[in-house]
Design a protein around this motif. Structure first.
Motif, PDB file in Angstrom:
ATOM      1  N   GLU A   1       0.851  -1.201   0.000  1.00 42.38           N
ATOM      2  CA  GLU A   1       0.000   0.000   0.000  1.00 42.38           C
ATOM      3  C   GLU A   1       0.880   1.241   0.000  1.00 42.38           C
ATOM      4  O   GLU A   1       1.493   1.583   1.015  1.00 42.38           O
ATOM      5  N   ASN A   2       0.961   1.898  -1.171  1.00 42.23           N
ATOM      6  CA  ASN A   2       1.762   3.114  -1.274  1.00 42.23           C
ATOM      7  C   ASN A   2       3.146   2.944  -0.661  1.00 42.23           C
ATOM      8  O   ASN A   2       3.635   3.790   0.093  1.00 42.23           O
ATOM      9  N   GLY A   3       3.777   1.810  -0.978  1.00 36.76           N
ATOM     10  CA  GLY A   3       5.141   1.588  -0.519  1.00 36.76           C
ATOM     11  C   GLY A   3       5.272   0.834   0.786  1.00 36.76           C
ATOM     12  O   GLY A   3       6.378   0.423   1.151  1.00 36.76           O
ATOM     13  N   ARG A   4       4.171   0.621   1.520  1.00 39.62           N
ATOM     14  CA  ARG A   4       4.215  -0.142   2.772  1.00 39.62           C
ATOM     15  C   ARG A   4       3.801  -1.582   2.508  1.00 39.62           C
ATOM     16  O   ARG A   4       2.956  -1.854   1.655  1.00 39.62           O
ATOM     17  N   ALA A   5       4.382  -2.522   3.268  1.00 45.34           N
ATOM     18  CA  ALA A   5       3.994  -3.926   3.184  1.00 45.34           C
ATOM     19  C   ALA A   5       3.310  -4.320   4.486  1.00 45.34           C
ATOM     20  O   ALA A   5       3.851  -4.120   5.583  1.00 45.34           O
ATOM     21  N   LEU A   6       2.103  -4.874   4.372  1.00 45.48           N
ATOM     22  CA  LEU A   6       1.302  -5.269   5.522  1.00 45.48           C
ATOM     23  C   LEU A   6       0.823  -6.697   5.325  1.00 45.48           C
ATOM     24  O   LEU A   6       0.580  -7.135   4.197  1.00 45.48           O
ATOM     25  N   VAL A   7       0.668  -7.407   6.421  1.00 46.09           N
ATOM     26  CA  VAL A   7       0.065  -8.744   6.353  1.00 46.09           C
ATOM     27  C   VAL A   7      -1.185  -8.722   7.225  1.00 46.09           C
ATOM     28  O   VAL A   7      -1.182  -8.185   8.341  1.00 46.09           O
TER      29      VAL A   7
ATOM     30  N   ALA B   1     -19.253  -8.543   8.923  1.00 47.24           N
ATOM     31  CA  ALA B   1     -18.436  -8.270  10.109  1.00 47.24           C
ATOM     32  C   ALA B   1     -17.288  -9.273  10.123  1.00 47.24           C
ATOM     33  O   ALA B   1     -17.510 -10.480   9.943  1.00 47.24           O
ATOM     34  N   ARG B   2     -16.080  -8.765  10.324  1.00 43.03           N
ATOM     35  CA  ARG B   2     -14.906  -9.626  10.323  1.00 43.03           C
ATOM     36  C   ARG B   2     -13.949  -9.203  11.428  1.00 43.03           C
ATOM     37  O   ARG B   2     -13.728  -8.013  11.645  1.00 43.03           O
ATOM     38  N   ALA B   3     -13.376 -10.201  12.099  1.00 45.48           N
ATOM     39  CA  ALA B   3     -12.250  -9.923  12.987  1.00 45.48           C
ATOM     40  C   ALA B   3     -11.029  -9.727  12.109  1.00 45.48           C
ATOM     41  O   ALA B   3     -10.758 -10.542  11.226  1.00 45.48           O
ATOM     42  N   GLU B   4     -10.301  -8.642  12.335  1.00 39.58           N
ATOM     43  CA  GLU B   4      -9.171  -8.303  11.479  1.00 39.58           C
ATOM     44  C   GLU B   4      -7.923  -8.085  12.309  1.00 39.58           C
ATOM     45  O   GLU B   4      -7.947  -7.360  13.305  1.00 39.58           O
ATOM     46  N   TYR B   5      -6.833  -8.719  11.883  1.00 40.26           N
ATOM     47  CA  TYR B   5      -5.533  -8.558  12.530  1.00 40.26           C
ATOM     48  C   TYR B   5      -4.564  -8.123  11.442  1.00 40.26           C
ATOM     49  O   TYR B   5      -4.309  -8.873  10.495  1.00 40.26           O
ATOM     50  N   GLU B   6      -4.011  -6.922  11.569  1.00 38.14           N
ATOM     51  CA  GLU B   6      -3.125  -6.387  10.539  1.00 38.14           C
ATOM     52  C   GLU B   6      -1.861  -5.841  11.179  1.00 38.14           C
ATOM     53  O   GLU B   6      -1.928  -5.074  12.142  1.00 38.14           O
TER      54      GLU B   6
ATOM     55  N   ASP C   1       9.013 -11.497  12.786  1.00 39.97           N
ATOM     56  CA  ASP C   1       8.404 -11.751  14.090  1.00 39.97           C
ATOM     57  C   ASP C   1       6.892 -11.560  14.067  1.00 39.97           C
ATOM     58  O   ASP C   1       6.145 -12.378  14.628  1.00 39.97           O
ATOM     59  N   ARG C   2       6.436 -10.487  13.416  1.00 44.12           N
ATOM     60  CA  ARG C   2       4.999 -10.244  13.371  1.00 44.12           C
ATOM     61  C   ARG C   2       4.285 -11.288  12.525  1.00 44.12           C
ATOM     62  O   ARG C   2       3.172 -11.700  12.832  1.00 44.12           O
ATOM     63  N   LEU C   3       4.915 -11.707  11.437  1.00 42.94           N
ATOM     64  CA  LEU C   3       4.311 -12.752  10.619  1.00 42.94           C
ATOM     65  C   LEU C   3       4.176 -14.043  11.421  1.00 42.94           C
ATOM     66  O   LEU C   3       3.127 -14.701  11.390  1.00 42.94           O
ATOM     67  N   THR C   4       5.213 -14.409  12.163  1.00 45.24           N
ATOM     68  CA  THR C   4       5.172 -15.619  12.990  1.00 45.24           C
ATOM     69  C   THR C   4       4.037 -15.539  14.010  1.00 45.24           C
ATOM     70  O   THR C   4       3.289 -16.509  14.208  1.00 45.24           O
ATOM     71  N   ALA C   5       3.890 -14.388  14.653  1.00 46.90           N
ATOM     72  CA  ALA C   5       2.830 -14.223  15.648  1.00 46.90           C
ATOM     73  C   ALA C   5       1.452 -14.319  15.009  1.00 46.90           C
ATOM     74  O   ALA C   5       0.527 -14.916  15.580  1.00 46.90           O
ATOM     75  N   LEU C   6       1.297 -13.761  13.825  1.00 53.48           N
ATOM     76  CA  LEU C   6       0.003 -13.809  13.154  1.00 53.48           C
ATOM     77  C   LEU C   6      -0.332 -15.230  12.710  1.00 53.48           C
ATOM     78  O   LEU C   6      -1.474 -15.689  12.865  1.00 53.48           O
ATOM     79  N   LEU C   7       0.666 -15.943  12.191  1.00 50.71           N
ATOM     80  CA  LEU C   7       0.425 -17.306  11.732  1.00 50.71           C
ATOM     81  C   LEU C   7       0.072 -18.248  12.879  1.00 50.71           C
ATOM     82  O   LEU C   7      -0.589 -19.276  12.664  1.00 50.71           O
ATOM     83  N   ALA C   8       0.486 -17.888  14.093  1.00 49.56           N
ATOM     84  CA  ALA C   8       0.139 -18.726  15.247  1.00 49.56           C
ATOM     85  C   ALA C   8      -1.371 -18.838  15.419  1.00 49.56           C
ATOM     86  O   ALA C   8      -1.875 -19.841  15.947  1.00 49.56           O
ATOM     87  N   ARG C   9      -2.104 -17.830  14.956  1.00 48.93           N
ATOM     88  CA  ARG C   9      -3.560 -17.841  15.089  1.00 48.93           C
ATOM     89  C   ARG C   9      -4.215 -18.860  14.157  1.00 48.93           C
ATOM     90  O   ARG C   9      -5.371 -19.239  14.381  1.00 48.93           O
ATOM     91  N   ILE C  10      -3.501 -19.279  13.103  1.00 47.74           N
ATOM     92  CA  ILE C  10      -4.115 -20.191  12.138  1.00 47.74           C
ATOM     93  C   ILE C  10      -3.325 -21.493  12.003  1.00 47.74           C
ATOM     94  O   ILE C  10      -3.485 -22.216  11.020  1.00 47.74           O
TER      95      ILE C  10
END
Length: 219
Positions: A67-73, A87-92, A98-107
């Protein structure tokens, strides 16, 4: 929690979708709420899933966004849907190991214990159990709606899948005050401005694109 209404803008809207977007970019108010300045945003999204579609089956999605030069997961989990309202629960989070690892722990129960290589994921390539299933490019015009919502006017393309763009409008409630009645009032005003031509659609960009990829047509 993401609470939003999504409206498809068909080619039959008076003047065409681009003309409606231009008009909405100039409106001063919507349903009595002051509209903020227009922000132009370029989005490139890659969606991931397992080879068996475990995330889709669980009404979830995992997205890598530039997004305009930023990378987000982003991880989204649909919790409710009624017509155009979803309605959606959203984690961004910003994309880093490290953040990718923490996010993947949810799934992890959905994708299994296999390691997800960060470099492969970050470049949109197959990454362990996760495969890129869809690319979506969006040209977005975004405006605040008072302090209650955000209005997004999206020109969406699906590279290699559709020759023509898809236009939709998203009205997302402010995170701290998801008032459905306000969203419905904004939807009604948008319908009036569009001559009643907008089509309520609760489908996400991912769901719509997968329908196009799997069946060769919008679903």
């Amino acid at each position: 929690m993401e609470v939003e209404i999504k409206l498809h803008v068909p080619p039959t809207v008076p003047g065409g979708p681009a003309a409606l977007f231009a008009r909405l970019a100039e409106e001063e108010r919507l349903a009595g709420y002051e509209l903020g300045p227009v922000r132009s945003i370029q989005l490139r999204d890659t969606y991931f899933d397992t080879d068996k579609g475990a995330l889709a089956a669980a009404a979830s999605c995992l997205r890598l966004r530039h997004e305009n030069g930023r990378a987000l997961v982003t991880l989204k989990e649909t919790t409710g849907r009624q017509g155009a309202l979803a309605a959606r629960a959203e984690y961004e989070v910003p994309l880093d190991p490290d953040r990718l690892t923490a996010l993947l722990a949810r799934i992890r129960l959905l994708i299994g214990p296999v390691r997800v290589p960060f470099a492969a994921f970050a470049s949109g390539r197959p990454a362990g159990p996760l495969l890129p299933v869809l690319d979506v490019h969006t040209e977005r015009l975004e405006r605040s709606v008072g302090a209650v919502a955000t209005l997004a006017l999206d020109r969406v393309t699906y590279p290699g899948l559709a020759p023509e763009p898809y236009y939709d409008i998203e009205i997302e409630a402010a995170p701290d005050m998801p008032d459905v009645a306000v969203l419905r009032a904004l939807e009604a005003d948008l319908q009036q401005l569009a001559g009643g031509h907008l089509i309520p659609s609760g489908q996400s960009k991912l769901e719509r694109g997968l329908g196009l990829r799997n069946y060769g047509e919008w679903t």
